[in-house]
Design a protein around this motif. Structure first.
Motif, PDB file in Angstrom:
ATOM      1  N   ARG A 277       0.832  -1.202   0.000  1.00  0.00           N
ATOM      2  CA  ARG A 277       0.000   0.000   0.000  1.00  0.00           C
ATOM      3  C   ARG A 277       0.870   1.257   0.000  1.00  0.00           C
ATOM      4  O   ARG A 277       0.572   2.239  -0.695  1.00  0.00           O
ATOM      5  CB  ARG A 277      -0.934   0.007   1.207  1.00  0.00           C
ATOM      6  N   ASP A 278       1.955   1.231   0.758  1.00  0.00           N
ATOM      7  CA  ASP A 278       2.859   2.389   0.774  1.00  0.00           C
ATOM      8  C   ASP A 278       3.450   2.637  -0.608  1.00  0.00           C
ATOM      9  O   ASP A 278       3.601   3.786  -1.044  1.00  0.00           O
ATOM     10  CB  ASP A 278       3.992   2.160   1.788  1.00  0.00           C
TER      11      ASP A 278
ATOM     12  N   ASN B  97       0.855   4.161  -2.859  1.00  0.00           N
ATOM     13  CA  ASN B  97       0.636   5.552  -2.473  1.00  0.00           C
ATOM     14  C   ASN B  97       1.769   6.479  -2.895  1.00  0.00           C
ATOM     15  O   ASN B  97       1.642   7.698  -2.798  1.00  0.00           O
ATOM     16  CB  ASN B  97       0.459   5.654  -0.959  1.00  0.00           C
ATOM     17  N   SER B  98       2.877   5.900  -3.368  1.00  0.00           N
ATOM     18  CA  SER B  98       4.064   6.710  -3.638  1.00  0.00           C
ATOM     19  C   SER B  98       3.910   7.629  -4.838  1.00  0.00           C
ATOM     20  O   SER B  98       4.584   8.646  -4.937  1.00  0.00           O
ATOM     21  CB  SER B  98       5.283   5.801  -3.841  1.00  0.00           C
TER      22      SER B  98
ATOM     23  N   ASP C 197       0.791   8.911  -7.979  1.00  0.00           N
ATOM     24  CA  ASP C 197      -0.539   8.775  -8.576  1.00  0.00           C
ATOM     25  C   ASP C 197      -0.499   7.993  -9.873  1.00  0.00           C
ATOM     26  O   ASP C 197      -1.538   7.559 -10.381  1.00  0.00           O
ATOM     27  CB  ASP C 197      -1.142  10.159  -8.841  1.00  0.00           C
TER      28      ASP C 197
ATOM     29  N   ASN D 246      -8.882  -0.847   2.366  1.00  0.00           N
ATOM     30  CA  ASN D 246      -8.430   0.534   2.546  1.00  0.00           C
ATOM     31  C   ASN D 246      -7.625   0.936   1.312  1.00  0.00           C
ATOM     32  O   ASN D 246      -6.412   1.145   1.388  1.00  0.00           O
ATOM     33  CB  ASN D 246      -7.570   0.651   3.810  1.00  0.00           C
TER      34      ASN D 246
ATOM     35  N   PRO E 174      -5.787   2.824  -1.724  1.00  0.00           N
ATOM     36  CA  PRO E 174      -5.274   4.158  -2.039  1.00  0.00           C
ATOM     37  C   PRO E 174      -6.188   4.857  -3.038  1.00  0.00           C
ATOM     38  O   PRO E 174      -6.813   4.216  -3.886  1.00  0.00           O
ATOM     39  CB  PRO E 174      -3.899   3.870  -2.648  1.00  0.00           C
ATOM     40  N   ALA E 175      -6.253   6.170  -2.972  1.00  0.00           N
ATOM     41  CA  ALA E 175      -7.178   6.920  -3.811  1.00  0.00           C
ATOM     42  C   ALA E 175      -6.883   6.749  -5.292  1.00  0.00           C
ATOM     43  O   ALA E 175      -7.799   6.806  -6.127  1.00  0.00           O
ATOM     44  CB  ALA E 175      -7.127   8.406  -3.430  1.00  0.00           C
ATOM     45  N   ASN E 176      -5.614   6.531  -5.634  1.00  0.00           N
ATOM     46  CA  ASN E 176      -5.236   6.420  -7.038  1.00  0.00           C
ATOM     47  C   ASN E 176      -5.407   5.012  -7.591  1.00  0.00           C
ATOM     48  O   ASN E 176      -5.264   4.795  -8.796  1.00  0.00           O
ATOM     49  CB  ASN E 176      -3.779   6.854  -7.243  1.00  0.00           C
ATOM     50  N   LEU E 177      -5.731   4.027  -6.738  1.00  0.00           N
ATOM     51  CA  LEU E 177      -5.834   2.644  -7.184  1.00  0.00           C
ATOM     52  C   LEU E 177      -7.166   2.398  -7.874  1.00  0.00           C
ATOM     53  O   LEU E 177      -8.235   2.597  -7.292  1.00  0.00           O
ATOM     54  CB  LEU E 177      -5.691   1.699  -5.987  1.00  0.00           C
TER      55      LEU E 177
END
Length: 303
Positions: free
Chosen positions: A152-153, A156-157, A159, A181, A183-186
């Protein structure tokens, strides 16, 4: 540039002649066959393509060839895993030039399982790739087998990371963890591992699967059943495929290519990658498996 993709995306094998040279005609046959079976797209080169047995120039040349052969009839995901950031960038750029809609890149083993350093790698790659990225989380020893938190990290790195291909077992649990949970860009998670866990992956919210390429019409039928909500048919098709999926887990490229050879699509099942060879008993077993599969869903004949 298309952001959202889903469905069946077989990883194409690299086809060789009996002397180990690349057989572009055989590869073209496999691409056309998969597309005619109704796949949503194709992936090349990946682990199932013996990508690490190809030179960088061979990979770039074949990426251009695959793009020209697909010719907009489906989506194309380019495999851009490499031995350096520069190599991955070259492969992603080759894919962008060939019409790919995304670049799948395995977590680099030369960096190690440090989420910060991996994040920096994907962010730097995004600056030059020219394509949105898919992080392939393959298990050890092929990849790093990142934990859910570390993966996940990494996502998140930047977009530019839009998808994950989750192959670190238990794959289903890891898909659930990511989607609990996200990431918004996934935009979504694909399953891999040859399609061996596809029912669990789809039930947990995977948007597609990237299996091997020996029986694309059965994967397409299974995905159609899933999309229509016919869970019983999904299960029936999966259970019918289990014998060939298990055999493919052992013989990998050789199983895929031997099946394609028997279907009249390629002349040789030659592989550059090492691994177990078929003996007479294995050939007999594959014959029995294919006969039984024909009773479930007739295999489409090669054009």
């Amino acid at each position: 540039m298309k952001d959202q993709i889903s469905g069946v995306f077989p990883v194409l094998p690299t086809i060789f002649s009996a002397d180990g040279a690349i057989d572009s005609g055989g590869l073209a046959n496999v691409i056309d066959f998969a597309i005619n079976c109704g796949v949503d797209g194709v992936v090349f080169p990946g682990l199932a393509s013996e990508y690490d047995m190809l030179t960088l120039q061979e990979r770039k040349d074949l990426i251009a060839f695959v793009g020209s052969q697909v010719a907009g009839r489906g989506e194309f995901i380019v495999g851009a895993s490499g031995s350096s950031l520069e190599e991955s960038a070259q492969l992603a750029q080759a894919g962008a030039g060939a019409g790919a809609v995304g670049a799948m890149v395995m977590t680099p083993k030369y960096i190690g399982a440090d989420a910060v350093l991996l994040g920096e790698f994907y962010a730097a790659l995004a600056d030059s790739a020219g394509l949105p990225l898919m992080v392939q989380n393959a298990p050890v020893p092929m990849g790093l087998g990142l934990s859910g938190d570390k993966l996940r990290d990494v996502v998140n790195s930047t977009d530019a990371v839009r998808w994950v291909k989750e192959e670190n077992m238990p794959c289903g649990q890891r898909i659930s963890e990511m989607l609990a949970n996200p990431p918004a860009n996934l935009l979504g998670v694909f399953g891999g591992a040859g399609g061996r866990y596809i029912t669990d992956e789809l039930a947990r919210g995977a948007i597609g699967s990237m299996p091997a390429a020996e029986t694309p019409e059965i994967h397409v039928a299974l995905m159609a059943a899933h999309r229509s909500g016919n869970s019983e048919e999904v299960r029936n098709l999966y259970e019918a495929m289990l014998p060939i999926l298990m055999m493919q887990a052992v013989f990998r490229w050789r199983l895929t290519k031997e099946t394609l050879r028997r279907r009249g699509l390629i002349a040789s099942a030659y592989t550059r990658a090492p691994g177990p060879e078929f003996d007479a008993g294995d050939h007999d077993e594959l014959t029995r498996i294919l006969v039984r599969l024909d009773q479930v869903i007739p295999r489409q004949a090669a054009a």
